[in-house]
Design an enzyme around this catalytic site. Structure first.
Site, mmCIF file in Angstrom:
data_model
loop_
_atom_site.group_PDB
_atom_site.id
_atom_site.type_symbol
_atom_site.label_atom_id
_atom_site.label_comp_id
_atom_site.label_asym_id
_atom_site.label_seq_id
_atom_site.Cartn_x
_atom_site.Cartn_y
_atom_site.Cartn_z
ATOM 1 N N ARG A 86 48.842 43.597 47.071
ATOM 2 C CA ARG A 86 48.034 42.617 47.793
ATOM 3 C C ARG A 86 46.570 42.619 47.365
ATOM 4 O O ARG A 86 45.989 41.553 47.099
ATOM 5 C CB ARG A 86 48.124 42.878 49.313
ATOM 6 C CG ARG A 86 49.381 42.355 49.979
ATOM 7 C CD ARG A 86 49.783 43.229 51.131
ATOM 8 N NE ARG A 86 50.126 44.563 50.673
ATOM 9 C CZ ARG A 86 51.314 44.881 50.145
ATOM 10 N NH1 ARG A 86 52.254 43.989 50.070
ATOM 11 N NH2 ARG A 86 51.541 46.111 49.708
ATOM 12 N N LYS A 96 42.276 60.000 28.035
ATOM 13 C CA LYS A 96 41.587 60.741 26.978
ATOM 14 C C LYS A 96 40.414 61.549 27.527
ATOM 15 O O LYS A 96 39.700 62.205 26.763
ATOM 16 C CB LYS A 96 41.076 59.776 25.909
ATOM 17 C CG LYS A 96 42.164 58.894 25.309
ATOM 18 C CD LYS A 96 41.560 57.842 24.386
ATOM 19 C CE LYS A 96 42.618 56.866 23.888
ATOM 20 N NZ LYS A 96 42.047 55.793 23.047
ATOM 21 N N ARG A 134 39.698 50.505 42.474
ATOM 22 C CA ARG A 134 40.473 51.341 43.395
ATOM 23 C C ARG A 134 40.710 52.679 42.708
ATOM 24 O O ARG A 134 41.120 52.719 41.549
ATOM 25 C CB ARG A 134 41.809 50.708 43.761
ATOM 26 C CG ARG A 134 42.742 51.677 44.503
ATOM 27 C CD ARG A 134 43.950 51.002 45.085
ATOM 28 N NE ARG A 134 43.557 50.173 46.215
ATOM 29 C CZ ARG A 134 44.440 49.586 47.031
ATOM 30 N NH1 ARG A 134 45.736 49.744 46.834
ATOM 31 N NH2 ARG A 134 44.021 48.846 48.039
#
Length: 309
Positions: free
Chosen positions: A57, A87, A108
């Site tokens: 969402r 990395k 996020r």
């Protein structure tokens, strides 16, 4: 309220008049979208969505919002495993690079405080799309907007928050926004292991908010609530499967329980759900969670326009 460059915490939104204006803008986006009357105020602008945790969402609504406003999107849905993070690249370096390609970044991350760290060094707006067990401010804006649309008011509410209050970043962001309004009372319902963290309880006390804590989702709560906000017990935050199994079925809202709510009450959930709301509740008029998810598109459109137009 001072004009915002970054959106990191719900506590930045401390002016009800600003929220009212944002909600009016979201309403206009909703109306114009229905009538295909949207303009392109963000044409030529680019939003980068950097997601180190799974999302449906939030990521899709940010990307759809940007495209509906005429802008473009750079997206990475699994940064933890498919970016230079594998990395050893730091968040700071990633943000410095991506900010050269995009006009805003929605991020996020699984670690609390990452969005704030990114904002300290970013020349473009950073939007916190969820940082671990910290906050999720755009979800809280969506939630308050939904309550206003559904009930027509934000004062004089009885709000029951049920489930994983320890790890629920949506709850951590929602509380300070609802504390802006008069006579809002809270029922905090959770297993003792998932109790609302002390700093958030102290915030409620500081704001002179009325709240009660309980492990039981009983008749008194159900019959008095204007808003019943259910949260998922977050399996990914537990140290062991045994700990999760001991609390995952603490609260399951079924049709009989939903019908004990006042006719005008609403049931909310930030989604995804597991088993905490039975599918049989979906057809109940009180079930607002799918409408709530759709509202997130228009809130994020209004916020992106505010930040970038």
């Amino acid at each position: 309220m001072e004009r915002l460059k970054h959106v990191i915490s719900a506590r930045q939104f401390d002016d009800p008049e600003f929220l009212l204006g944002l909600f009016e803008s979201a309403n206009a986006m909703d109306r114009d979208d229905k009538f295909r009357a949207l303009t392109d105020p963000l044409r030529g602008r680019i939003l980068a969505t950097l997601f180190y945790e799974p999302s449906t969402r939030t990521r899709f609504s940010f990307e759809a919002a940007m495209q509906k406003l005429g802008g473009g999107v750079l997206t990475a849905e699994n940064m933890r495993e498919s970016s230079s993070a594998t990395k050893g690249e730091t968040i700071a370096d990633t943000v410095r690079i991506v900010s050269g390609y995009a006009d805003a970044i929605a991020i996020r991350h699984f670690e609390q405080g990452t969005a704030a760290e990114a904002a300290r060094i970013s020349p473009v707006p950073i939007i916190n799309a969820g940082d671990g067990v910290g906050e999720h401010p755009t979800q809280a804006l969506t939630d308050v907007y939904t309550i206003k649309k559904e009930l027509g008011r934000l004062s004089g509410l009885r709000v029951a928050l049920v489930g994983d209050l320890l790890n629920g970043r949506t709850i951590h962001s929602l509380l300070p926004l609802l504390c802006l309004y008069k006579d809002v009372q809270f029922d905090l319902i959770s297993p003792w292991q998932l109790r609302l963290p002390l700093k958030h309880r102290e915030y409620l006390l500081e704001k002179h908010a009325t709240f009660r804590e309980s492990e039981k989702l009983g008749s008194e709560v159900l019959e008095q609530a204007d808003v019943l906000y259910i949260t998922r017990v977050q399996k990914e935050r537990f140290a062991s499967a045994e700990e999760y199994e001991s609390v995952k079925d603490a609260y399951i809202l079924d049709a009989a329980m939903a019908n004990r709510l006042k006719p005008e009450a609403i049931i909310m959930h930030a989604l995804p759900r597991v088993n905490e709301i039975s599918p049989e509740v979906d057809d109940n008029a009180r079930a607002a969670y799918f409408r709530q998810a759709k509202n997130g598109l228009y809130i994020r459109m209004a916020l992106l326009k505010y930040l970038l137009a």
